[in-house]
Each structure stands twice: as structure tokens, then as C-alpha cells.
Design an enzyme around this catalytic site. Structure first.
Site, PDB file in Angstrom:
ATOM      1  N   HIS A 285       5.733  -0.475  -2.868  1.00 28.67           N
ATOM      2  CA  HIS A 285       5.263   0.272  -4.046  1.00 28.67           C
ATOM      3  C   HIS A 285       5.348   1.784  -3.864  1.00 28.67           C
ATOM      4  CE1 HIS A 285       2.852  -3.542  -5.397  1.00 28.67           C
ATOM      5  NE2 HIS A 285       4.151  -3.645  -5.569  1.00 28.67           N
TER       6      HIS A 285
ATOM      7  N   GLY B 199      -5.071  -9.238   3.262  1.00 29.02           N
ATOM      8  CA  GLY B 199      -5.750  -8.304   2.359  1.00 29.02           C
ATOM      9  C   GLY B 199      -5.067  -8.052   1.039  1.00 29.02           C
TER      10      GLY B 199
ATOM     11  N   ASN C 105      -8.181 -12.999   4.579  1.00 31.42           N
ATOM     12  CA  ASN C 105      -8.811 -12.420   3.389  1.00 31.42           C
ATOM     13  C   ASN C 105     -10.244 -12.969   3.316  1.00 31.42           C
ATOM     14  OD1 ASN C 105      -9.494 -11.776   0.584  1.00 31.42           O
ATOM     15  ND2 ASN C 105      -7.300 -11.484   0.276  1.00 31.42           N
TER      16      ASN C 105
ATOM     17  N   ASP D 207      -0.650   4.162   0.960  1.00 28.88           N
ATOM     18  CA  ASP D 207      -1.542   5.120   1.635  1.00 28.88           C
ATOM     19  C   ASP D 207      -0.988   5.688   2.942  1.00 28.88           C
ATOM     20  OD1 ASP D 207      -1.978   3.039   3.539  1.00 28.88           O
ATOM     21  OD2 ASP D 207      -3.760   2.331   2.468  1.00 28.88           O
TER      22      ASP D 207
ATOM     23  N   ASN E 127       0.830  -1.209   0.000  1.00 31.79           N
ATOM     24  CA  ASN E 127       0.000   0.000   0.000  1.00 31.79           C
ATOM     25  C   ASN E 127       0.858   1.250   0.000  1.00 31.79           C
ATOM     26  OD1 ASN E 127      -1.995  -1.857   0.176  1.00 31.79           O
ATOM     27  ND2 ASN E 127      -2.491  -1.476   2.327  1.00 31.79           N
TER      28      ASN E 127
END
Ligand code: OAD
Length: 266
Positions: A137, A213, A239, A108, A106
Site C-alpha cells: 500500500h 495482525g 491475531n 509506516d 502497512n
């Protein structure tokens, strides 16, 4: 082994309790309960575009304004979101268990925000770095030059006004005048070798890989847990849906991160 029954959660808990080293790999699903849309689930499209259509060097070369508009929209959306129970539980795990490494796909920043909040609560603000994830990432709020690579720090791009801008008006590098771009990794680009190397080493040395997730479709992230399995470690997957990793999971817990992760690690 495929539903989050009490017995399955207890089995996963005992694997985690017994582990000296734990690697945690998270994907978009860990932030879903914070209100950040996943990429491949319902609501994963922005306008009519899939991530693979916009998160590429080719898309930026063709239409940098469109790509910036998408990132500006995501930055604004994430700025309104807060870490959820799963982010907080993972931060507590990393701060309380020394051999824990958090790795995320993520961009974020919610793991880092949870790390700071939990470290403050535990009265050890200086330790927050121990609960900072390796960001495979990149960082949604970072910006760098598309030409010379210079880090431009935080550059504000307004999601509404950018739709009226020409390419000439997009943010530019102070050093070389090249177009600035979001500081994330796009499809077709290599991950930072230092970050990927650290994540791989953590997975190779872990007794447990806790994978939360992620659809486990994007490599190299999706391959990290295999290193833990290869050394005889366990794979715990959280998940609501099955993924390509599920068949190899030692324990597959079907449910949401916010409900299951705290039950596993607190
Ligand atoms: P995806 O959108 O591919 O997958 C999200 C996963 O989260 C799915 O498997 C869902 O079943 C699961 N999920 C949904 N809600 C959940 C919840 N509340 N709790 C737990 N799990 C939940 O996201 P990623 O696997 O992270 O890369 O995608 C990997 C990469 O592809 C991203 O980092 C991004 C993307 O395109 C780049 O942009 C380079």
C-alpha cells in the site's frame, strides 16, 4: 488449534522450521504495540472519519486539505513510534532464512527500520535489503504528484499549520503545478503491479504463509495466503481476534504479535 498454547506454538514453529520458503504478510496489528492505531479496532477513527472515507481519490478531489491533514497527523504519529519485538523478530527471520519474503499492508516504515537495526546488530548492514518488506500500500512518507505522477520525494507537511491553509497553499508539483499527494495506495486504486506480482509469486511458492495482525478484509492483500494454501502450504495466523482467514488456518494463534511472533521465529 485456536489458542496460543505451548503445543500450538510448537506446531507452528515446526512448520516454519521445516519450510524452505516462507511468506509473511503483516497488517496494522503488527504495529499496534508500537503505538500505531489500527484502522478497524478501537481508536481506528481519526476525528469522525473511517479510513475508507479519507483514503480515496474522491476524498482528495473533494477536500485535499482534510486528507493532507490526516496524513500529516499520521506521519507525525508514526515518527514518534519505534519498531516492536514482532518487527525485530521478522527482520531476524528474513535475514537468517534465505527463502523468506516479507509483505506488508502497512505504510509506516517500521519493518524497514527494524531491518536496518537488525542488520547493523548482525554486522551485515548491506543485507538489510533482504529484510525490507514489499509495501503493498505504499509509503506514508513518500509524496507524488496527483496529476503527472512525478515522485516528489519527502515533502514535509505540518499537521498544525495545514488547518489554516487554503487549497492554493497546499504543496504543488515542481514540474506541472498539480497538487502533491501522499505516496500511498488509496481505495479504488490499483496496487503497483511489480510489488503485487512479487508478493503473489512469493505466496504461490511458499511452504508457509505467516499472517500477522490483519483483519484480512482488504483485497488483494487478504487473498495472498490462499495461494500458499492452494499449493498445499500451511497458513499460520497471529491475531488476538478471529478473521475471515481463521477457519482456513493450519494453526490460528490468538494473541498479540509482540508476544507470539518472537516465540515462533527466534
Ligand atoms: P485493520 O485495522 O483492519 O486490522 C488490524 C488487525 O490487527 C485486526 O484483525 C486486529 O484484531 C489485529 N490486532 C490488533 N492488535 C494486534 C496486536 N497487538 N497483534 C496482532 N494483531 C493485532 O488493519 P489491516 O488489516 O492492516 O489500507 O487493514 C488493511 C488495510 O485497510 C490497510 O492497509 C489500510 C486500511 O484501510 C489502505 O489505506 C488502502
Amino acid at each position: 488449534m485456536s489458542d496460543p498454547t505451548h503445543a500450538a506454538i510448537e506446531r507452528a514453529r515446526s512448520l516454519i522450521d521445516a519450510a524452505d520458503r516462507i511468506v509473511v504478510l503483516t497488517g496494522a496489528g503488527v504495529s499496534a504495540e508500537s503505538g500505531v492505531p489500527t484502522f478497524r479496532g478501537a481508536g481506528g477513527l481519526w476525528k469522525t472519519f473511517r479510513a475508507e472515507e479519507l483514503a480515496t481519490p474522491g476524498a482528495f478531489a473533494r477536500d485535499p486539505r482534510l486528507v493532507w491533514e490526516w496524513y500529516a497527523w499520521r506521519r507525525a504519529l508514526v515518527s514518534e513510534c519505534e519498531p516492536n519485538a514482532a518487527h525485530f523478530a521478522l527482520a531476524r527471520l528474513a535475514l537468517s532464512r534465505e527463502g523468506t519474503t516479507l509483505v506488508t499492508q502497512n505504510v509506516d516504515g517500521l519493518h524497514a527500520r527494524a531491518a536496518h537495526e537488525v542488520a547493523d546488530e548482525m554486522a551485515c548492514p548491506g543485507d538489510a535489503t533482504r529484510a525490507m518488506p514489499l509495501e503493498l500500500h505504499g509509503d506514508l512518507f513518500a509524496t507524488r504528484c496527483n496529476d503527472c505522477g512525478r515522485d516528489a520525494g519527502e515533502v514535509t507537511v505540518d499537521a498544525t499549520s495545514i488547518t489554516t491553509k487554503s487549497v492554493a497553499e497546499l504543496p504543488r508539483c515542481a514540474r506541472c503545478g498539480g497538487l502533491l499527494r501522499p505516496g500511498v495506495v488509496w481505495f479504488g486504486e490499483s496496487l503497483d503491479p511489480g510489488v503485487l506480482g512479487a508478493a503473489t509469486a512469493a505466496a504461490e511458492g511458499a511452504d508457509v504463509a505467516l499472517v500477522v495482525g490483519t483483519s484480512a478484509l482488504v483485497h488483494p492483500a487478504a487473498g495472498l495466503a490462499a495461494h500458499t494454501l492452494a499449493r498445499g502450504g500451511a497458513l499460520i495466523e497471529v491475531n488476538p481476534d478471529a478473521t475471515p482467514l481463521s477457519d482456513r488456518a493450519t494453526v490460528a494463534l490468538r494473541g498479540t504479535a509482540g508476544a507470539i511472533v518472537p516465540a515462533l521465529v527466534d
